[in-house]
Design a protein around this motif. Structure first.
Motif, PDB file in Angstrom:
ATOM      1  N   PHE A  70      46.056  42.971  37.503  1.00  0.00           N
ATOM      2  CA  PHE A  70      44.961  43.780  38.024  1.00  0.00           C
ATOM      3  C   PHE A  70      43.580  43.187  37.719  1.00  0.00           C
ATOM      4  CE2 PHE A  70      48.502  46.762  37.690  1.00  0.00           C
ATOM      5  CZ  PHE A  70      48.463  47.365  38.936  1.00  0.00           C
ATOM      6  N   GLY A  71      43.444  42.569  36.564  1.00  0.00           N
ATOM      7  CA  GLY A  71      42.137  42.068  36.152  1.00  0.00           C
ATOM      8  C   GLY A  71      41.666  40.843  36.900  1.00  0.00           C
ATOM      9  N   SER A  72      42.594  39.962  37.258  1.00  0.00           N
ATOM     10  CA  SER A  72      42.200  38.725  37.933  1.00  0.00           C
ATOM     11  C   SER A  72      41.505  39.005  39.256  1.00  0.00           C
ATOM     12  CB  SER A  72      43.420  37.830  38.163  1.00  0.00           C
ATOM     13  OG  SER A  72      43.932  37.388  36.930  1.00  0.00           O
ATOM     14  N   ARG A  73      42.020  39.968  39.999  1.00  0.00           N
ATOM     15  CA  ARG A  73      41.417  40.283  41.306  1.00  0.00           C
ATOM     16  C   ARG A  73      40.025  40.901  41.124  1.00  0.00           C
ATOM     17  NH1 ARG A  73      43.228  42.046  46.482  1.00  0.00           N
ATOM     18  NH2 ARG A  73      41.385  41.803  47.779  1.00  0.00           N
ATOM     19  N   ILE A  74      39.893  41.788  40.140  1.00  0.00           N
ATOM     20  CA  ILE A  74      38.581  42.392  39.875  1.00  0.00           C
ATOM     21  C   ILE A  74      37.582  41.314  39.477  1.00  0.00           C
ATOM     22  CG2 ILE A  74      37.307  43.888  38.283  1.00  0.00           C
ATOM     23  CD1 ILE A  74      39.717  45.755  38.315  1.00  0.00           C
ATOM     24  N   GLN A  75      38.018  40.402  38.630  1.00  0.00           N
ATOM     25  CA  GLN A  75      37.139  39.322  38.190  1.00  0.00           C
ATOM     26  C   GLN A  75      36.720  38.440  39.368  1.00  0.00           C
ATOM     27  OE1 GLN A  75      37.601  37.069  34.314  1.00  0.00           O
ATOM     28  NE2 GLN A  75      38.449  35.612  35.771  1.00  0.00           N
ATOM     29  N   ASN A  76      37.642  38.174  40.303  1.00  0.00           N
ATOM     30  CA  ASN A  76      37.309  37.362  41.483  1.00  0.00           C
ATOM     31  C   ASN A  76      36.227  38.013  42.334  1.00  0.00           C
ATOM     32  OD1 ASN A  76      39.032  35.255  41.006  1.00  0.00           O
ATOM     33  ND2 ASN A  76      40.653  36.015  42.317  1.00  0.00           N
ATOM     34  N   VAL A  77      36.297  39.335  42.469  1.00  0.00           N
ATOM     35  CA  VAL A  77      35.367  40.047  43.346  1.00  0.00           C
ATOM     36  C   VAL A  77      34.055  40.377  42.646  1.00  0.00           C
ATOM     37  CG1 VAL A  77      35.049  42.194  44.661  1.00  0.00           C
ATOM     38  CG2 VAL A  77      37.219  40.968  44.770  1.00  0.00           C
ATOM     39  N   LEU A  78      34.132  40.815  41.394  1.00  0.00           N
ATOM     40  CA  LEU A  78      32.940  41.318  40.709  1.00  0.00           C
ATOM     41  C   LEU A  78      32.358  40.365  39.669  1.00  0.00           C
ATOM     42  CD1 LEU A  78      34.135  44.992  40.198  1.00  0.00           C
ATOM     43  CD2 LEU A  78      32.586  44.129  41.939  1.00  0.00           C
ATOM     44  N   GLY A  79      33.079  39.319  39.319  1.00  0.00           N
ATOM     45  CA  GLY A  79      32.587  38.357  38.351  1.00  0.00           C
ATOM     46  C   GLY A  79      33.096  38.624  36.936  1.00  0.00           C
ATOM     47  N   THR A  80      32.982  37.606  36.117  1.00  0.00           N
ATOM     48  CA  THR A  80      33.499  37.658  34.752  1.00  0.00           C
ATOM     49  C   THR A  80      32.809  38.728  33.916  1.00  0.00           C
ATOM     50  OG1 THR A  80      34.124  35.333  34.805  1.00  0.00           O
ATOM     51  CG2 THR A  80      33.819  36.321  32.628  1.00  0.00           C
ATOM     52  N   TRP A  81      31.472  38.792  33.986  1.00  0.00           N
ATOM     53  CA  TRP A  81      30.752  39.739  33.128  1.00  0.00           C
ATOM     54  C   TRP A  81      31.082  41.180  33.467  1.00  0.00           C
ATOM     55  CZ3 TRP A  81      29.401  38.336  28.686  1.00  0.00           C
ATOM     56  CH2 TRP A  81      28.964  37.030  28.449  1.00  0.00           C
TER      57      TRP A  81
END
Length: 192
Positions: A70-81
């Protein structure tokens, strides 16, 4: 699947801390595990530190797998921070709910509150994303997976609490993630 950046960073911290906690057990859990607010050993730092400790290999593996999915997709769209903020605030939110709503004699440990927060944010951002059910040809939307997880936590809280499981922490992380997810969904729609 696991992107560089925040997801990998959280996973590595959890693995390193898991190894250290078993080398220096029980001192690490006593100092960094979350205890109730009325406990003399309570420290505000525990509202974050408990999220990187885990009870056993199953506990850490489930959290890492769900975080990666779940986290990888969120990070791709919204960024690491934004991902890191989501995870950490969900851990803190879960810790606050756990500390103020339940009586527990043992320390609360685990990244589950952060994982629940990430899952709820994911379901807001990508509700129709499909996942395959293992060993079947079934595909289930993200929203139904998350609804199942949250409904099961509510059931356990209300009717059948499982010993040594921080249901309130899971619920607190889920609520925090839901708020972030709703905010980001609205923000992304406004940008479009």
């Amino acid at each position: 699947m696991i992107q560089s950046g925040g997801v990998r960073f959280i996973i590595w911290i959890c693995v390193i801390v898991y190894i250290l906690q078993h080398i220096y057990s029980p001192d690490v859990i006593k100092k960094f595990g979350l205890v109730s607010i009325d406990n003399p050993d309570f420290n505000v730092m525990q509202l974050v530190s408990y999220g990187f400790l885990h009870g056993n290999a199953y506990h850490i593996c489930v959290n890492i797998i769900l975080l990666a999915i779940f986290g990888s997709r969120i990070q791709n769209v919204l960024g690491t921070w934004n991902f890191l903020i989501l995870f950490l605030i969900s851990v803190i939110g879960g810790g606050c709910i756990q500390t103020f709503t339940s009586e527990f004699s043992q320390s609360t440990i685990g990244a589950s509150a952060g994982v629940f927060g990430v899952m709820l944010a994911f379901s807001c951002l990508f509700p129709h994303e499909k996942f395959n059910v293992l060993f079947t040809k079934l595909n289930i939307s993200a929203i139904w997976i998350v609804i199942f997880y949250v409904a099961s936590e509510l059931y356990f809280i209300l009717y059948n609490p499982v010993a040594n499981v921080a249901h309130y922490s899971h619920l607190g992380g889920a609520i925090t993630g839901l708020l972030f997810g709703l905010y980001w969904t609205k923000t992304l729609r406004t940008r479009k």
